[in-house]
Design a protein around this motif. Sequence first.
Motif, PDB file in Angstrom:
ATOM      1  N   ALA A 246       0.834  -1.194   0.000  1.00  0.00           N
ATOM      2  CA  ALA A 246       0.000   0.000   0.000  1.00  0.00           C
ATOM      3  C   ALA A 246       0.867   1.241   0.000  1.00  0.00           C
ATOM      4  CB  ALA A 246      -0.923  -0.004   1.226  1.00  0.00           C
ATOM      5  N   GLY A 247       0.428   2.249  -0.751  1.00  0.00           N
ATOM      6  CA  GLY A 247       1.185   3.488  -0.844  1.00  0.00           C
ATOM      7  C   GLY A 247       0.382   4.678  -0.380  1.00  0.00           C
ATOM      8  N   ARG A 248      -0.360   5.294  -1.309  1.00  0.00           N
ATOM      9  CA  ARG A 248      -1.085   6.527  -0.987  1.00  0.00           C
ATOM     10  C   ARG A 248      -2.076   6.343   0.154  1.00  0.00           C
ATOM     11  NH1 ARG A 248      -2.757   7.902  -7.099  1.00  0.00           N
ATOM     12  NH2 ARG A 248      -2.929   5.629  -7.070  1.00  0.00           N
ATOM     13  N   ALA A 249      -2.695   5.164   0.240  1.00  0.00           N
ATOM     14  CA  ALA A 249      -3.681   4.929   1.295  1.00  0.00           C
ATOM     15  C   ALA A 249      -3.072   5.083   2.682  1.00  0.00           C
ATOM     16  CB  ALA A 249      -4.284   3.533   1.137  1.00  0.00           C
ATOM     17  N   LEU A 250      -1.777   4.774   2.812  1.00  0.00           N
ATOM     18  CA  LEU A 250      -1.106   4.851   4.108  1.00  0.00           C
ATOM     19  C   LEU A 250      -0.223   6.090   4.237  1.00  0.00           C
ATOM     20  CD1 LEU A 250      -0.054   1.113   4.568  1.00  0.00           C
ATOM     21  CD2 LEU A 250      -2.203   2.233   5.183  1.00  0.00           C
ATOM     22  N   LEU A 251       0.392   6.517   3.142  1.00  0.00           N
ATOM     23  CA  LEU A 251       1.298   7.666   3.201  1.00  0.00           C
ATOM     24  C   LEU A 251       0.548   8.994   3.240  1.00  0.00           C
ATOM     25  CD1 LEU A 251       3.970   6.489   0.594  1.00  0.00           C
ATOM     26  CD2 LEU A 251       4.206   6.503   3.097  1.00  0.00           C
ATOM     27  N   PRO A 253      -3.007   9.568   4.394  1.00  0.00           N
ATOM     28  CA  PRO A 253      -4.341   9.308   4.931  1.00  0.00           C
ATOM     29  C   PRO A 253      -5.113  10.614   5.101  1.00  0.00           C
ATOM     30  CG  PRO A 253      -2.722   9.206   6.682  1.00  0.00           C
ATOM     31  CD  PRO A 253      -1.946   9.360   5.397  1.00  0.00           C
ATOM     32  N   PRO A 254      -6.433  10.552   5.093  1.00  0.00           N
ATOM     33  CA  PRO A 254      -7.226  11.777   5.199  1.00  0.00           C
ATOM     34  C   PRO A 254      -6.910  12.615   6.430  1.00  0.00           C
ATOM     35  CG  PRO A 254      -8.604   9.956   4.495  1.00  0.00           C
ATOM     36  CD  PRO A 254      -7.273   9.365   4.836  1.00  0.00           C
ATOM     37  N   ASP A 255      -6.571  11.969   7.561  1.00  0.00           N
ATOM     38  CA  ASP A 255      -6.282  12.732   8.775  1.00  0.00           C
ATOM     39  C   ASP A 255      -4.817  13.115   8.912  1.00  0.00           C
ATOM     40  OD1 ASP A 255      -5.065  10.342   9.417  1.00  0.00           O
ATOM     41  OD2 ASP A 255      -6.292   9.928  11.190  1.00  0.00           O
ATOM     42  N   GLY A 256      -3.961  12.698   7.948  1.00  0.00           N
ATOM     43  CA  GLY A 256      -2.561  13.074   7.959  1.00  0.00           C
ATOM     44  C   GLY A 256      -1.672  12.282   8.891  1.00  0.00           C
ATOM     45  N   ASP A 257      -2.211  11.320   9.622  1.00  0.00           N
ATOM     46  CA  ASP A 257      -1.431  10.556  10.602  1.00  0.00           C
ATOM     47  C   ASP A 257      -0.902   9.281   9.946  1.00  0.00           C
ATOM     48  OD1 ASP A 257      -0.381   9.170  12.755  1.00  0.00           O
ATOM     49  OD2 ASP A 257      -1.988   9.779  14.131  1.00  0.00           O
ATOM     50  N   VAL A 258       0.315   9.355   9.407  1.00  0.00           N
ATOM     51  CA  VAL A 258       0.904   8.223   8.697  1.00  0.00           C
ATOM     52  C   VAL A 258       1.104   7.044   9.637  1.00  0.00           C
ATOM     53  CG1 VAL A 258       2.936   7.421   7.434  1.00  0.00           C
ATOM     54  CG2 VAL A 258       2.028   9.712   7.004  1.00  0.00           C
ATOM     55  N   GLY A 259       1.623   7.299  10.827  1.00  0.00           N
ATOM     56  CA  GLY A 259       1.883   6.228  11.770  1.00  0.00           C
ATOM     57  C   GLY A 259       0.633   5.444  12.131  1.00  0.00           C
ATOM     58  N   ALA A 260      -0.449   6.152  12.387  1.00  0.00           N
ATOM     59  CA  ALA A 260      -1.695   5.488  12.752  1.00  0.00           C
ATOM     60  C   ALA A 260      -2.250   4.688  11.584  1.00  0.00           C
ATOM     61  CB  ALA A 260      -2.730   6.516  13.221  1.00  0.00           C
ATOM     62  N   ALA A 261      -2.151   5.224  10.368  1.00  0.00           N
ATOM     63  CA  ALA A 261      -2.636   4.511   9.186  1.00  0.00           C
ATOM     64  C   ALA A 261      -1.856   3.215   8.974  1.00  0.00           C
ATOM     65  CB  ALA A 261      -2.561   5.397   7.959  1.00  0.00           C
ATOM     66  N   ASP A 263      -0.102   1.545  11.266  1.00  0.00           N
ATOM     67  CA  ASP A 263      -0.381   0.630  12.375  1.00  0.00           C
ATOM     68  C   ASP A 263      -1.716  -0.094  12.167  1.00  0.00           C
ATOM     69  OD1 ASP A 263       1.973   1.452  13.491  1.00  0.00           O
ATOM     70  OD2 ASP A 263       1.040   2.727  15.036  1.00  0.00           O
ATOM     71  N   ALA A 264      -2.716   0.615  11.660  1.00  0.00           N
ATOM     72  CA  ALA A 264      -4.013  -0.006  11.418  1.00  0.00           C
ATOM     73  C   ALA A 264      -3.906  -1.096  10.360  1.00  0.00           C
ATOM     74  CB  ALA A 264      -5.034   1.040  11.009  1.00  0.00           C
ATOM     75  N   ALA A 265      -3.095  -0.854   9.332  1.00  0.00           N
ATOM     76  CA  ALA A 265      -2.899  -1.870   8.295  1.00  0.00           C
ATOM     77  C   ALA A 265      -2.131  -3.073   8.834  1.00  0.00           C
ATOM     78  CB  ALA A 265      -2.180  -1.261   7.099  1.00  0.00           C
ATOM     79  N   VAL A 266      -1.072  -2.798   9.604  1.00  0.00           N
ATOM     80  CA  VAL A 266      -0.281  -3.884  10.192  1.00  0.00           C
ATOM     81  C   VAL A 266      -1.133  -4.746  11.101  1.00  0.00           C
ATOM     82  CG1 VAL A 266       1.615  -4.407  11.772  1.00  0.00           C
ATOM     83  CG2 VAL A 266       1.929  -2.696   9.973  1.00  0.00           C
ATOM     84  N   ASP A 267      -2.048  -4.132  11.842  1.00  0.00           N
ATOM     85  CA  ASP A 267      -2.916  -4.891  12.745  1.00  0.00           C
ATOM     86  C   ASP A 267      -3.736  -5.942  12.001  1.00  0.00           C
ATOM     87  OD1 ASP A 267      -2.031  -3.571  14.996  1.00  0.00           O
ATOM     88  OD2 ASP A 267      -3.738  -2.188  15.093  1.00  0.00           O
ATOM     89  N   LEU A 268      -4.054  -5.670  10.737  1.00  0.00           N
ATOM     90  CA  LEU A 268      -4.828  -6.630   9.961  1.00  0.00           C
ATOM     91  C   LEU A 268      -4.054  -7.904   9.687  1.00  0.00           C
ATOM     92  CD1 LEU A 268      -6.405  -4.250   7.278  1.00  0.00           C
ATOM     93  CD2 LEU A 268      -7.436  -5.022   9.417  1.00  0.00           C
ATOM     94  N   LEU A 269      -2.725  -7.815   9.725  1.00  0.00           N
ATOM     95  CA  LEU A 269      -1.882  -8.950   9.397  1.00  0.00           C
ATOM     96  C   LEU A 269      -1.641  -9.861  10.600  1.00  0.00           C
ATOM     97  CD1 LEU A 269       0.773  -7.125   7.186  1.00  0.00           C
ATOM     98  CD2 LEU A 269      -1.331  -8.239   6.482  1.00  0.00           C
TER      99      LEU A 269
END
Length: 269
Positions: A246-251, A253-261, A263-269
């Motif tokens: 994933a690129g733009r979806a995480l880099l 994000p609408p709220d600008g918080d790259v780390g949180a975006a 982390d949310a993706a990593v949690d899915l794994l």
Amino acid sequence: MAPARTRRDGPPGGGGRLMIIAADHPARGALGVGGDPVAMADRAGLLDRLCAALGRPGVDGVLGTPDVLEDLLLLGVLDDRLAIGSMNRGGLAGTSFEIDDRFTAYDAGAIAAARLDGGKMLLRIDDADPATASTLQACAQAVTGLARHELMAMVEPFVAHRIEGRVRNLLTPEAMIRAVSVASGLGATSAYTWLKLPVVPEMERVMAATTLPALLLGGEVAGETDAVLDGWRRALRIPGVQGLVAGRALLYPPDGDVGAAVDAAVDLL
């Protein structure tokens, strides 16, 4: 730079599911995110976001063109990370020659010489555009070349057509089944081939069309990310789906918080 990088032991995916950050959009002239047509044009800003993403727990590596990967090497953030080189960036977004997706970045030899971990190629199949044939041939040669070096070949296939002069990918189950079937057969061997696929309806049917491992792509997020995360969550339950690219979806994000975006993706794994 490249010879000094500490590479991860073992093959890609050997330790479980993968989380790869994609950053090869600018080289194809695809700079837009949301309502900003040049959001990715600020290279320092992009690198800051990449460093933030690569620093999060659970992130395995990055996919990028030579300029991006070399910047990240200079910044010292690729040690013990997978580095996947993006290969065909010649089909510039929005051009009349977009389907003629030539290999204008890495080739298999350059990826091996730079001690990268694999190469990624985009394959769009447009039945009405003769340039599809040369792109198919180039991708097949790249798959074979990477396999000779025992390196991952990441193929991102779509069936595409033009709507009012612009190339659009068909994201129906039937179109993706056809794209997956064609991509799986490219090259002299599929032993090192992975697929990079969008989440579409009936993903179970799409994944049933191949025995190759697949990574889910992110695409652009317009608005809330909950729907994207939910699509990833469902698709990750399917056998053969091995992680995310994933690129733009995480880099961006609408709220600008790259780390949180991330982390949310990593949690899915």
